[in-house]
Design a protein around this motif. Structure first.
Motif, PDB file in Angstrom:
ATOM      1  N   ALA A  20       0.805  -1.224   0.000  1.00  0.00           N
ATOM      2  CA  ALA A  20       0.000   0.000   0.000  1.00  0.00           C
ATOM      3  C   ALA A  20       0.837   1.273   0.000  1.00  0.00           C
ATOM      4  O   ALA A  20       0.500   2.237  -0.689  1.00  0.00           O
ATOM      5  N   THR A  21       1.915   1.300   0.758  1.00  0.00           N
ATOM      6  CA  THR A  21       2.725   2.519   0.820  1.00  0.00           C
ATOM      7  C   THR A  21       3.352   2.819  -0.535  1.00  0.00           C
ATOM      8  O   THR A  21       3.309   3.966  -1.017  1.00  0.00           O
ATOM      9  N   GLY A  22       3.930   1.807  -1.180  1.00  0.00           N
ATOM     10  CA  GLY A  22       4.528   2.015  -2.496  1.00  0.00           C
ATOM     11  C   GLY A  22       3.504   2.361  -3.558  1.00  0.00           C
ATOM     12  O   GLY A  22       3.713   3.265  -4.376  1.00  0.00           O
TER      13      GLY A  22
ATOM     14  N   TYR B 122       0.135   6.640  -6.829  1.00  0.00           N
ATOM     15  CA  TYR B 122      -1.185   7.253  -6.986  1.00  0.00           C
ATOM     16  C   TYR B 122      -1.107   8.754  -6.689  1.00  0.00           C
ATOM     17  O   TYR B 122      -1.705   9.576  -7.384  1.00  0.00           O
ATOM     18  N   PHE B 123      -0.377   9.103  -5.640  1.00  0.00           N
ATOM     19  CA  PHE B 123      -0.232  10.516  -5.275  1.00  0.00           C
ATOM     20  C   PHE B 123       0.468  11.283  -6.403  1.00  0.00           C
ATOM     21  O   PHE B 123       0.066  12.395  -6.764  1.00  0.00           O
ATOM     22  N   ALA B 124       1.518  10.683  -6.948  1.00  0.00           N
ATOM     23  CA  ALA B 124       2.226  11.315  -8.061  1.00  0.00           C
ATOM     24  C   ALA B 124       1.302  11.494  -9.269  1.00  0.00           C
ATOM     25  O   ALA B 124       1.353  12.516  -9.969  1.00  0.00           O
ATOM     26  N   LYS B 125       0.454  10.517  -9.498  1.00  0.00           N
ATOM     27  CA  LYS B 125      -0.483  10.588 -10.628  1.00  0.00           C
ATOM     28  C   LYS B 125      -1.431  11.774 -10.474  1.00  0.00           C
ATOM     29  O   LYS B 125      -1.661  12.522 -11.434  1.00  0.00           O
TER      30      LYS B 125
ATOM     31  N   VAL C 259       8.820  -0.612   0.078  1.00  0.00           N
ATOM     32  CA  VAL C 259       8.235   0.599  -0.511  1.00  0.00           C
ATOM     33  C   VAL C 259       8.761   0.809  -1.927  1.00  0.00           C
ATOM     34  O   VAL C 259       7.993   1.042  -2.870  1.00  0.00           O
ATOM     35  N   ALA C 260      10.073   0.704  -2.105  1.00  0.00           N
ATOM     36  CA  ALA C 260      10.667   0.930  -3.425  1.00  0.00           C
ATOM     37  C   ALA C 260      10.191  -0.108  -4.432  1.00  0.00           C
ATOM     38  O   ALA C 260       9.861   0.230  -5.586  1.00  0.00           O
ATOM     39  N   MET C 261      10.142  -1.384  -4.043  1.00  0.00           N
ATOM     40  CA  MET C 261       9.751  -2.440  -4.968  1.00  0.00           C
ATOM     41  C   MET C 261       8.313  -2.277  -5.452  1.00  0.00           C
ATOM     42  O   MET C 261       8.003  -2.450  -6.639  1.00  0.00           O
ATOM     43  N   HIS C 262       7.419  -1.920  -4.537  1.00  0.00           N
ATOM     44  CA  HIS C 262       6.019  -1.779  -4.937  1.00  0.00           C
ATOM     45  C   HIS C 262       5.782  -0.460  -5.686  1.00  0.00           C
ATOM     46  O   HIS C 262       4.887  -0.387  -6.535  1.00  0.00           O
TER      47      HIS C 262
ATOM     48  N   LYS D 203       4.127  -0.385  -9.531  1.00  0.00           N
ATOM     49  CA  LYS D 203       3.013   0.451  -9.970  1.00  0.00           C
ATOM     50  C   LYS D 203       3.458   1.440 -11.064  1.00  0.00           C
ATOM     51  O   LYS D 203       2.681   1.746 -11.980  1.00  0.00           O
ATOM     52  N   LEU D 204       4.684   1.939 -10.978  1.00  0.00           N
ATOM     53  CA  LEU D 204       5.197   2.812 -12.046  1.00  0.00           C
ATOM     54  C   LEU D 204       5.217   2.077 -13.379  1.00  0.00           C
ATOM     55  O   LEU D 204       4.844   2.637 -14.426  1.00  0.00           O
ATOM     56  N   ILE D 205       5.655   0.837 -13.366  1.00  0.00           N
ATOM     57  CA  ILE D 205       5.685   0.036 -14.592  1.00  0.00           C
ATOM     58  C   ILE D 205       4.268  -0.159 -15.131  1.00  0.00           C
ATOM     59  O   ILE D 205       4.016  -0.042 -16.337  1.00  0.00           O
TER      60      ILE D 205
END
Length: 583
Positions: A341-343, A348-351, A374-377, A381-383
């Motif tokens: 959820a954190t990642g 989502y926030f950036a979007k 956090v980084a992995m997730h 989602k970025l991908i």
């Protein structure tokens, strides 16, 4: 008679006492007196020379420099004047005493002493001298300054906590007139627990680590916060994390207080049995200070599902209770999405932020630090959104793939981290990728930056590199990722900042779903949970924008989200403290 203002001065390179400025001022004064038909008495010249020699011998920390054409006396450490006062460099003993009194007062001030302490700490850590004062008084009102100096006086050795307080307090100026006394109460944690954690390794040798638990504020609900196992952990770090967690929960609609805990134990390189014995010893003391329905634990750096399971098992064994570690006791779907959820929430926030800037994530080049949960997730989602993440990092190196990571490459990185191997292993399969030892990824060309490693991972030089790399948006995945100097560089460069209190609060959103599932036994699908996470992040984003606009920070201003998040979170917990009386 000249006014001396409290401003930053130029640096002096050598350690001696510079008298050129005073001599120039003396010549100017003599010329002026000569034009007026007055003669300088020889006796007064001797007084001036004696005064100057006293300065050179006694006040080694002071130096003279010209400021706006007039000689000023600066502090060599923090490059500031004494308090505002009037001076005549060739006057009588009274004017000398006036100046000396002000300089001594400045030298003994908490601001000056804190600058000295932090410079010494920087030397010890090999970071070099701090280039500017930690606190810029021009940004602070008298109320803000007194609050920060009060914290520094009470906890002079807690650099991270003081930094966190400073970063929050200067954004609360619009509301401090009414709530200054409440903020002073909030800044003192409700309970601090420090305890010994003895444990035995596989060779039969006994080791002792230190455990911490800081229950910062329970005004809004039960204490909730992660546990961190890392060699860098100390009381200052746990306090700053607990303070930040309090404001993060206050920003959400959930009724949760803030707390954090952990130990300077390093799980890396330890066997499962060693980690088990440490966790059992840690909980054997901590359980005495926590209660059902009052304390909620989650993971953090060094505390993953293995450690949480060991801690929960020992707590259940000792107490017979099941309702402290909610993340372990939740259903499989909740536990899966809670980890991510954190990642996911960061992306989502950036979007939402990019949408307000008429941009989209697709095709944007993203630099990500860290290689934990956090980084992995966030990468995952970025991908999925079509962005091009190009870096991951660990504590001493980073991996760059200019072609960008995809799901297959991400799976390989996860496998490398699971096996506790170096990121260098990635280059054996993808030869075009580059691995950099003893380096950080902030100099790589990017549109967005996602610091997801730890506090203060971006220093002054890293911030300059980030600006030169073309970064336009900084999404804070870790708590307080920038040093004070780095934050100033980023602010001046006009980079949009998504503060960690709002951007990485996605994990907090899952708490409400945890409670609902545990009490009603309703099973929610992963899709439903993810949709609710997106709605939660959107609500947080709009709330930050709305409060910022209400207090004069318009939509589209680079720092509007920072001010909005801090003001909104503080007002909610401050109102709760006021309503509950003297607690």
């Amino acid at each position: 008679m000249d006014d001396i203002d409290l401003e930053l001065g130029a640096e002096d390179e050598h350690g001696g006492f510079d008298t050129q400025a005073l001599e120039a001022a003396q010549q100017e004064q003599q010329d002026k007196d000569h034009q007026q038909g007055q003669q300088q008495a020889p006796r007064k010249k001797k007084v001036v020379k004696k005064w100057r020699d006293e300065w050179a011998d006694t006040y080694k920390w002071a130096y003279v420099a010209l400021q706006e054409g007039s000689p000023r006396i600066f502090c060599r450490v923090c490059k500031e004047f004494g308090r505002k006062h009037r001076r005549n460099p060739y006057g009588n003993e009274g004017s000398r005493n006036m100046q000396m009194s002000a300089l001594e007062e400045h030298n003994n001030s908490l601001l000056h002493k804190e600058a000295l302490r932090l410079q010494a700490a920087s030397r010890d850590k090999g970071h070099g001298m701090l280039e500017r004062p930690v606190y810029i008084k021009a940004l602070l009102s008298r109320t803000s300054e007194s609050i920060i100096e009060g914290v520094a006086r009470r906890d002079p050795n807690e650099a991270e906590f003081i930094q966190a307080v400073h970063e929050v307090v200067h954004t609360l100026e619009p509301v401090l007139t009414k709530y200054a006394h409440v903020l002073e109460r909030l800044l003192e944690p409700e309970c601090i627990i420090i305890f010994r954690v003895p444990w035995m390794d596989d060779k039969g040798e006994i080791h002792v680590n230190r455990g911490f638990r800081v229950n910062f504020c329970q005004a809004l609900g039960p204490y909730k916060g992660g546990l961190r196992f890392h060699p860098s952990v100390n009381l200052s770090i746990i306090k700053f994390l607990a303070f930040d967690q309090t404001l993060k929960h206050s920003l959400t609609p959930l009724n949760l207080g803030g707390a954090r805990g952990g130990s300077d134990f390093d799980p890396k390189g330890k066997s499962d049995n060693e980690v088990l014995r440490f966790c059992q010893s840690f909980m054997e003391e901590l359980y005495r200070h926590i209660k059902a329905h009052q304390d909620v634990f989650t993971g953090d750096i060094g505390v993953n599902s293995r450690e949480v399971g060991y801690l929960f098992g020992q707590y259940r064994r000792l107490t017979g209770h099941f309702d402290v570690c909610l993340l372990w006791w939740a259903s499989r779907n909740i536990r899966s999405i809670a980890t991510a959820a954190t990642g996911y929430g960061l992306v989502y926030f950036a979007k939402f932020l990019l949408a307000d800037l008429n941009k989209d994530l697709r095709g944007l080049r993203c630099v990500v630090s860290g290689s934990g949960k956090v980084a992995m997730h966030a990468l995952e989602k970025l991908i999925n959104f079509g962005a091009v993440p190009v870096t991951v990092s660990d504590s001493k190196s980073y991996l760059l793939d200019d072609d960008g990571f995809d799901n297959i490459k991400l799976a390989l990185i996860k496998e490398i981290k699971f096996q506790r191997k170096s990121l260098r292993e990635y280059t054996k399969r993808y030869s075009k990728a580059r691995f950099y030892e003893d380096a950080k990824p902030w100099g790589e060309k990017c549109d967005l930056a996602f610091p997801c490693a730890t506090q203060n991972e971006i220093n002054h030089s890293d911030a300059l590199a980030l600006v030169n790399a073309g970064c336009q948006v900084l999404i804070e995945g870790s708590d307080m990722p920038c040093t004070t100097e780095a934050a100033e560089v980023i602010r001046k460069a006009g980079i949009f900042i998504a503060p960690s209190k709002a951007a990485n609060a996605g994990g907090v959103a899952i708490t409400d779903l945890e409670a609902m599932q545990n009490s009603s036994c309703i099973q929610l699908s992963a899709e439903t949970i993810d949709a609710q996470l997106q709605d939660f992040v959107r609500t947080m984003y709009l709330k930050c924008l709305g409060v910022a606009n209400e207090y004069g920070f318009p939509r589209g201003a680079p720092e509007s989200l920072v001010y909005g998040a801090n003001i909104a979170s503080f007002l909610r917990v401050a109102q709760a403290l006021l309503e509950q009386g003297c607690v």
